[in-house]
Motif scaffolding. Structure first.
Motif, short mmCIF file in Angstrom:
data_model
loop_
_atom_site.label_atom_id
_atom_site.label_comp_id
_atom_site.label_asym_id
_atom_site.label_seq_id
_atom_site.Cartn_x
_atom_site.Cartn_y
_atom_site.Cartn_z
N TRP A 180 28.83 91.15 53.59
CA TRP A 180 27.86 92.03 52.93
C TRP A 180 26.73 92.40 53.90
O TRP A 180 26.30 93.55 53.96
CB TRP A 180 27.24 91.33 51.71
CG TRP A 180 28.19 91.13 50.57
CD1 TRP A 180 29.42 91.71 50.39
CD2 TRP A 180 27.97 90.29 49.43
NE1 TRP A 180 29.97 91.27 49.21
CE2 TRP A 180 29.11 90.41 48.60
CE3 TRP A 180 26.94 89.45 49.02
CZ2 TRP A 180 29.23 89.71 47.39
CZ3 TRP A 180 27.04 88.75 47.82
CH2 TRP A 180 28.18 88.88 47.02
N ALA A 181 26.27 91.39 54.66
CA ALA A 181 25.15 91.65 55.58
C ALA A 181 25.58 92.63 56.68
O ALA A 181 24.80 93.49 57.11
CB ALA A 181 24.66 90.35 56.20
N MET A 182 26.83 92.50 57.11
CA MET A 182 27.34 93.45 58.11
C MET A 182 27.35 94.87 57.53
O MET A 182 26.99 95.83 58.19
CB MET A 182 28.76 93.07 58.53
CG MET A 182 28.82 91.83 59.39
SD MET A 182 30.56 91.43 59.65
CE MET A 182 30.44 90.03 60.72
N MET A 183 27.79 94.97 56.28
CA MET A 183 27.83 96.28 55.63
C MET A 183 26.42 96.84 55.45
O MET A 183 26.18 98.03 55.63
CB MET A 183 28.48 96.17 54.24
CG MET A 183 29.96 95.86 54.27
SD MET A 183 30.54 95.37 52.62
CE MET A 183 30.41 96.91 51.73
N ALA A 184 25.49 95.96 55.08
CA ALA A 184 24.13 96.42 54.75
C ALA A 184 23.34 96.80 55.98
O ALA A 184 22.64 97.81 55.98
CB ALA A 184 23.39 95.33 53.98
N GLU A 185 23.45 95.99 57.03
CA GLU A 185 22.56 96.20 58.19
C GLU A 185 23.31 96.49 59.48
O GLU A 185 22.69 96.71 60.52
CB GLU A 185 21.68 94.97 58.40
CG GLU A 185 20.53 94.85 57.41
CD GLU A 185 19.46 93.90 57.91
OE1 GLU A 185 18.42 94.39 58.38
OE2 GLU A 185 19.65 92.67 57.83
N GLY A 186 24.63 96.42 59.45
CA GLY A 186 25.42 96.75 60.64
C GLY A 186 25.35 95.68 61.73
O GLY A 186 25.69 95.96 62.87
N MET A 187 24.92 94.47 61.38
CA MET A 187 24.88 93.41 62.39
C MET A 187 26.28 92.91 62.69
O MET A 187 27.20 93.09 61.90
CB MET A 187 24.06 92.22 61.87
CG MET A 187 22.58 92.44 61.89
SD MET A 187 21.75 91.04 61.14
CE MET A 187 22.29 91.11 59.45
N LYS A 188 26.42 92.25 63.86
CA LYS A 188 27.70 91.64 64.22
C LYS A 188 27.49 90.15 64.47
O LYS A 188 26.36 89.70 64.67
CB LYS A 188 28.27 92.30 65.46
CG LYS A 188 28.67 93.75 65.24
CD LYS A 188 29.34 94.29 66.47
CE LYS A 188 29.63 95.77 66.33
NZ LYS A 188 29.90 96.39 67.61
N ALA A 189 28.62 89.43 64.56
CA ALA A 189 28.53 87.98 64.77
C ALA A 189 28.27 87.65 66.23
O ALA A 189 28.77 88.33 67.14
CB ALA A 189 29.82 87.32 64.31
N SER A 190 27.52 86.59 66.45
CA SER A 190 27.31 86.02 67.78
C SER A 190 28.44 85.01 68.03
O SER A 190 29.19 84.69 67.10
CB SER A 190 25.97 85.29 67.79
OG SER A 190 26.05 84.17 66.93
N PRO A 191 28.54 84.45 69.24
CA PRO A 191 29.57 83.44 69.46
C PRO A 191 29.41 82.20 68.56
O PRO A 191 30.35 81.44 68.38
CB PRO A 191 29.38 83.05 70.93
CG PRO A 191 28.76 84.27 71.56
CD PRO A 191 27.87 84.84 70.49
N LEU A 192 28.23 82.02 67.96
CA LEU A 192 28.03 80.87 67.07
C LEU A 192 28.57 81.13 65.67
O LEU A 192 28.52 80.24 64.81
CB LEU A 192 26.54 80.55 66.95
CG LEU A 192 25.92 79.79 68.11
CD1 LEU A 192 25.24 80.76 69.05
CD2 LEU A 192 24.94 78.78 67.60
#
Ligand code: B12
Ligand code: SF4
Ligand code: SF4
Length: 229
Positions: free
Chosen positions: A110-122
């Motif tokens: 959901w957060a990716m959809m809402a703000e377009g963020m991506k995952a870090s290696p963690l």
């Protein structure tokens, strides 16, 4: 609440903002869904919009600490989040979701959809401004279409040549391929006691992005303790 751009939708968001202000929980973007694709609402329909609610840096720590001082019991942060967010959901005829409640709702998706963020290696989503220092305390699902929020610009890990998070973990749990939960947990149970448990995840601390938003020490220690319970 009604659809995009309506006064009632704006009023509702203002009410959420006002109610949450003393708690340090902030609105963290809106994920929009096509008909039938959203999570189930309490009335059996599917949500068209999910408003994410969370912390930025140590924003929740003062209000939560005051509450925890007088409310004992297990999972204090989850209980506090529910005490804050559930009444708001009822007030707005929305459905509340909480990150630790099974079945797990896909908060990161959901957060990716809402703000377009991506995952870090963690495995944690990284924000260009707040870095790894943010999280989610709940979400509100609505049957109506709310105006979607703007996306962040760029993914910090793409421009991070040295990637210090990859070498900072004493348990070698962090790699570009995957986060090794087991290696991390094993380490925290023994050798990590004096290190990650005391000062927070070394890999997370090593990231240069959003250093100003790093959690206060008491909050870092609290989260580490919760992770090993
Ligand atoms: C289970 C879980 C864990 C497990 C991980 C088990 C595993 N094998 O992955 C454990 C207990 C180890 C864990 C640890 C932590 N977690 Co955790 N966790 C969750 C939880 C409850 C479900 C994640 C999941 O499986 N989702 C699967 C489906 C349902 O979700 P999805 O969005 O479609 O899938 C995404 C995730 O699976 C993610 N992902 C894949 N691999 C990994 C590995 C890790 C470690 C993480 C965090 C995510 C992740 O990528 C998918 C694509 O988007 C979520 C809350 C939630 N409901 O989402 C928090 C959540 C992901 N965790 C979170 C956090 C902050 C942590 C910790 C930092 C806690 C701490 N100590 O401070 C640590 C991370 C340790 C580290 N060194 O990085 C945050 C992430 C916020 C962000 N910025 O992205 C969440 C969203 C909770 C919250 N309240 O905000 N976590
Ligand atoms: S250290 Fe670099 S690669 Fe690691 S999370 Fe931070 S920005 Fe991304
Ligand atoms: S908490 Fe410690 S062991 Fe676990 S990933 Fe972070 S640095 Fe590695």
């Amino acid at each position: 609440m009604s659809s995009t751009g309506d006064n009632s939708a704006r009023d509702a968001l203002e009410r959420v903002e006002r109610a949450l202000r003393p708690t340090g929980i902030t609105m963290r973007g809106i994920a929009a869904f096509a008909e039938g694709d959203g999570p189930l609402l309490a009335d059996g329909r599917h949500a068209r919009s999910v408003l994410l609610l969370g912390n930025i840096g140590g924003s929740i720590w003062p209000a939560f600490s005051r509450w925890a001082h007088i409310h004992s019991g297990p999972d204090p942060l989850d209980r506090w989040s529910k005490a804050v967010i559930q009444p708001l959901a009822e007030d707005l005829c929305a459905t509340a979701y909480f990150p630790s409640d099974p079945p797990w709702q896909p908060f990161q998706r959901w957060a990716m959809m809402a703000e377009g963020m991506k995952a870090s290696p963690l495995g944690l989503l990284i924000h260009p401004q707040f870095g790894l220092w943010h999280g989610y305390r709940g979400a509100l699902g609505f049957a109506d279409v709310l105006e979607a929020t703007a996306h962040v610009a760029g993914h910090p890990c793409d421009g991070c040549a040295e990637k210090p998070c990859l070498s900072a973990c004493p348990a070698n749990a962090v790699s570009e391929a995957a986060f090794d939960v087991r290696a991390c947990r094993d380490y925290l149970g023994e050798a990590g006691q004096g290190r990650c448990m005391e000062g927070g995840c070394k890999a997370r601390n090593a990231c240069p992005v959003g250093k100003a938003y790093r959690y206060p020490l008491a909050q870092l220690q609290f989260h580490m303790r919760q992770m090993t319970l």
